[in-house]
Design a protein around this motif. Structure first.
Motif, PDB file in Angstrom:
ATOM      1  N   VAL A 247      -1.486  15.286   7.972  1.00  0.00           N
ATOM      2  CA  VAL A 247      -1.329  14.201   7.014  1.00  0.00           C
ATOM      3  C   VAL A 247      -1.287  14.827   5.621  1.00  0.00           C
ATOM      4  CG1 VAL A 247      -2.297  12.042   6.150  1.00  0.00           C
ATOM      5  CG2 VAL A 247      -2.602  12.667   8.561  1.00  0.00           C
ATOM      6  N   ASP A 248      -0.355  14.401   4.786  1.00  0.00           N
ATOM      7  CA  ASP A 248      -0.169  14.999   3.466  1.00  0.00           C
ATOM      8  C   ASP A 248      -1.327  14.597   2.552  1.00  0.00           C
ATOM      9  OD1 ASP A 248       0.651  15.721   0.863  1.00  0.00           O
ATOM     10  OD2 ASP A 248       2.752  15.520   1.400  1.00  0.00           O
ATOM     11  N   VAL A 249      -2.321  15.474   2.462  1.00  0.00           N
ATOM     12  CA  VAL A 249      -3.533  15.162   1.697  1.00  0.00           C
ATOM     13  C   VAL A 249      -3.217  14.990   0.218  1.00  0.00           C
ATOM     14  CG1 VAL A 249      -5.791  16.043   0.987  1.00  0.00           C
ATOM     15  CG2 VAL A 249      -5.046  16.274   3.376  1.00  0.00           C
ATOM     16  N   GLU A 250      -2.309  15.769  -0.319  1.00  0.00           N
ATOM     17  CA  GLU A 250      -1.974  15.666  -1.737  1.00  0.00           C
ATOM     18  C   GLU A 250      -1.347  14.315  -2.055  1.00  0.00           C
ATOM     19  OE1 GLU A 250      -1.327  16.214  -5.736  1.00  0.00           O
ATOM     20  OE2 GLU A 250      -2.674  17.282  -4.353  1.00  0.00           O
ATOM     21  N   GLN A 251      -0.403  13.875  -1.223  1.00  0.00           N
ATOM     22  CA  GLN A 251       0.208  12.565  -1.449  1.00  0.00           C
ATOM     23  C   GLN A 251      -0.835  11.456  -1.314  1.00  0.00           C
ATOM     24  OE1 GLN A 251       2.960  11.170   1.509  1.00  0.00           O
ATOM     25  NE2 GLN A 251       3.929   9.704   0.141  1.00  0.00           N
TER      26      GLN A 251
ATOM     27  N   GLY B 142       0.847  -1.182   0.000  1.00  0.00           N
ATOM     28  CA  GLY B 142       0.000   0.000   0.000  1.00  0.00           C
ATOM     29  C   GLY B 142       0.878   1.226   0.000  1.00  0.00           C
ATOM     30  N   PHE B 143       0.392   2.281   0.632  1.00  0.00           N
ATOM     31  CA  PHE B 143       1.120   3.545   0.647  1.00  0.00           C
ATOM     32  C   PHE B 143       1.119   4.124   2.058  1.00  0.00           C
ATOM     33  CE2 PHE B 143      -0.555   3.092  -3.672  1.00  0.00           C
ATOM     34  CZ  PHE B 143       0.600   3.303  -4.429  1.00  0.00           C
ATOM     35  N   LEU B 144       2.289   4.612   2.469  1.00  0.00           N
ATOM     36  CA  LEU B 144       2.427   5.333   3.725  1.00  0.00           C
ATOM     37  C   LEU B 144       2.422   6.826   3.411  1.00  0.00           C
ATOM     38  CD1 LEU B 144       5.237   3.201   5.403  1.00  0.00           C
ATOM     39  CD2 LEU B 144       2.852   3.333   6.134  1.00  0.00           C
ATOM     40  N   ILE B 145       1.498   7.548   4.014  1.00  0.00           N
ATOM     41  CA  ILE B 145       1.317   8.964   3.713  1.00  0.00           C
ATOM     42  C   ILE B 145       2.047   9.808   4.754  1.00  0.00           C
ATOM     43  CG2 ILE B 145      -0.372  10.763   3.259  1.00  0.00           C
ATOM     44  CD1 ILE B 145      -0.380   8.309   1.314  1.00  0.00           C
ATOM     45  N   ARG B 146       2.862  10.741   4.270  1.00  0.00           N
ATOM     46  CA  ARG B 146       3.694  11.565   5.153  1.00  0.00           C
ATOM     47  C   ARG B 146       2.861  12.261   6.238  1.00  0.00           C
ATOM     48  NH1 ARG B 146       6.142  12.855   0.221  1.00  0.00           N
ATOM     49  NH2 ARG B 146       4.668  14.579  -0.025  1.00  0.00           N
TER      50      ARG B 146
END
Length: 584
Positions: free
Chosen positions: A407-411, A367-371
């Motif tokens: 939380v980095d919404v764009e990423q 998956g993805f870890l969001i900054r």
């Protein structure tokens, strides 16, 4: 003073990871432990369970199934009737090997398994109590869950001044929480050094063992998918994200960033996006606030709420989703069990790069870890002050702290858009997630790590200088009341004092006197009726007797109780105590 001296000795733990991500276990013989047992920490069927209940139930179920032991030991924490525990054990097990129950006060019996395992980090009181059985008689292990509650932070700080040893261990469920514990221990150690010059502070081992998942409980079920999608009005070809957890902005997470990211992803892909939110608040107000926050920023996302009380939903609801989303943002979380559960269900995870999520999900694979971004250390002392001095309560403190976790919404939007628009990517990440859940978080992989830890602690304990029962002195936090309050009475009974019967007592008279509720306190640990009769018989000649020769008539192990018993009998007029006459 060098910082970091309280760090766990760098010898053996945690074991290095092998190529498949599983810990490489050292070649020690698997060991056993007595499980500190009460129903509450291990029963997720209780009303409104918390994450620690799910984790505790999972551990116990996994231990019953996967532990390589000849028998199970359960330490009956509060001496409750064993019959009260049997339904829970039958539901989770039932135990396939013999079970031995150890009474709460029978610490000597804990030497048989060699370790006692607690479902909390509260080791310090148990370490003091162990002295009665001998400091090297068994090891102690405990496990962290939420560590930001005041009493838990106090417990962790107390590890540096309690008699915990290198053959004890505090199990941290993620590297992030281990780092937090280490940071607190180092701060306490620095304070003790600066104030008292204390530099030698042995502490329990700090080890990392993750929480586990019964992966088979989350296997994909196409019938459940169809049933729940129809019930929630989610088309089969639409992508649905799942949030699974408590509805609480204060003590779980603020759903607004998830809503923002899903909204942006829906607009970028031009596809309908559904968001299934499974859970509930502990109060109607908490529940409503979470629901409103979830929907406030995602007008184009179709929200579907499923209450945690919905029948037949907890397991099957995972099959209704295509991906998992969870942006944890506060420090009450330490591991995040729902991420490994989602992985076991084959769901790609889009989660905040936060606490235990970071060590569960591999960015770009499962998956993805969001900054995430927080203020630098030193900018939260006012929050800590208000929390420590009860100017802010539990919920207010976590709410305030989480307000400053971005939380980095764009990423997140980019990651979600990729998963929504690329079925092949979802399929690849799904397979990776499911495989990792089995290999790393399945209880068949986790329980052996506990047993190898207990074996390593046993090796350390057996190599240590023996600490016989009663050695090490008193617990300064629980002193002998007759020492701490020695200034209260006129005198303490001396061995040179004399005692004398005030009246003749038949066995029947004595038994009647001792049967009065006001005479025998439930926790006083008084002489038995037979011992009391023997004392009376030794004084029946009617003459005064000095305490020392009187006690010498009895076995050494009986003398402390009988010496106290003399004062007890004097309290109720059976004896009279007199100091020695001048010249004696």
């Amino acid at each position: 003073m060098a910082r970091g001296r309280c760090r766990a000795p760098a010898a053996s733990w945690p074991p290095p990871a092998s190529a498949d991500g599983r810990p490489a276990i050292a070649a020690h013989r698997p060991a056993n432990a007595a499980i500190h047992f009460d129903r509450e920490p291990y029963d997720a069927a209780l009303p409104r369970p918390l994450g620690r209940h799910s984790a505790g139930e999972g551990f116990l179920r996994g231990f019953l199934k996967h532990a390589d032991v000849e028998q199970f030991y359960f330490w009956n924490a509060y001496d409750q009737p064993v019959s009260e525990f049997e339904p829970l054990l039958d539901r989770l097990g039932p135990p396939a090997r013999p079970v031995r129950w150890i009474a709460a006060a029978d610490r000597a019996a804990l030497a048989a398994p060699g370790a006692a395992h607690l479902p909390t980090p509260e080791l310090q009181r148990q370490a003091w109590a162990r002295r009665a059985a001998g400091g090297t008689s068994y090891s102690l292990t405990g496990v962290t869950h939420t560590i930001a509650e005041p009493y838990i932070m106090s417990e962790i700080a107390g590890l540096l001044i309690a008699p915990v040893e290198s053959w004890d261990a505090l199990i941290c469920t993620s590297p992030a929480v281990q780092s937090a514990v280490q940071t607190q221990l180092e701060a306490v150690a620095n304070h003790l050094d600066e104030r008292f010059g204390i530099t030698r502070l042995p502490a329990a081992q700090l080890v990392t063992i993750p929480l586990g998942v019964h992966t088979q409980d989350f296997a994909f079920d196409p019938e459940a998918r169809q049933r729940w999608r129809e019930a929630l009005d989610v088309p089969e070809d639409a992508v649905a994200a799942l949030y699974f957890g408590r509805f609480s902005i204060a003590t779980k997470m603020n759903p607004a960033p998830m809503g923002l990211a899903l909204q942006a992803a829906a607009r970028r892909t031009g596809q309908p996006v559904y968001w299934i939110l499974f859970g509930g608040g502990r109060t109607p107000e908490e529940d409503q606030a979470f629901r409103e926050a979830a929907g406030a920023f995602c007008p184009d996302v179709r929200l579907r709420f499923v209450g945690e009380a919905a029948p037949d939903a907890h397991g099957p609801i995972w099959s209704a989703a295509d991906l998992f989303i969870s942006f944890s943002d506060n420090v009450q979380e330490s591991f995040g069990l729902t991420a490994p559960e989602a992985m076991a269900a084959g769901l790609p995870c889009v989660v905040s790069d936060w606490d235990g999520y970071r060590s569960s999900v591999r960015h770009g694979e499962d998956g993805f870890l969001i900054r995430t971004t927080t203020p630098r250390p030193g900018l939260g002392t006012d929050l800590a002050y208000r929390y420590a001095h009860r100017l802010a309560d539990y919920a207010a403190y976590f709410t305030a702290q989480a307000q400053f976790t971005a939380v980095d919404v764009e990423q997140a939007a980019e990651a979600l858009a990729a998963l929504i628009s690329q079925p092949d990517l979802r399929a690849r990440m799904s397979a990776c997630a499911a495989a990792r859940a089995r290999q790393v978080f399945g209880w068949a992989a986790v329980i052996p790590q506990y047993q190898q830890l207990w074996a390593e602690l046993a090796r350390r304990r057996q190599a240590a200088e023996p600490q016989p029962p009663g050695s090490g002195g008193e617990n300064p936090w629980a002193l002998d009341p007759f020492r701490m309050f020695a200034a209260y009475p006129t005198q303490a009974l001396a061995h040179t004092d004399t005692v004398q019967l005030t009246r003749a007592l038949s066995p029947a008279d004595l038994a009647g006197l001792l049967a009065a509720p006001s005479v025998r306190g439930e926790e006083s640990r008084l002489p038995t009726l037979a011992q009391t009769q023997a004392l009376i018989a030794a004084l029946s000649h009617g003459r005064p007797a000095a305490v020392a020769p009187l006690l010498a008539r009895f076995a050494p192990e009986q003398r402390p109780v009988l010496e106290r018993g003399l004062v007890w009998l004097a309290k109720f007029g059976v004896l009279r105590i007199s100091p020695p006459t001048s010249g004696e």
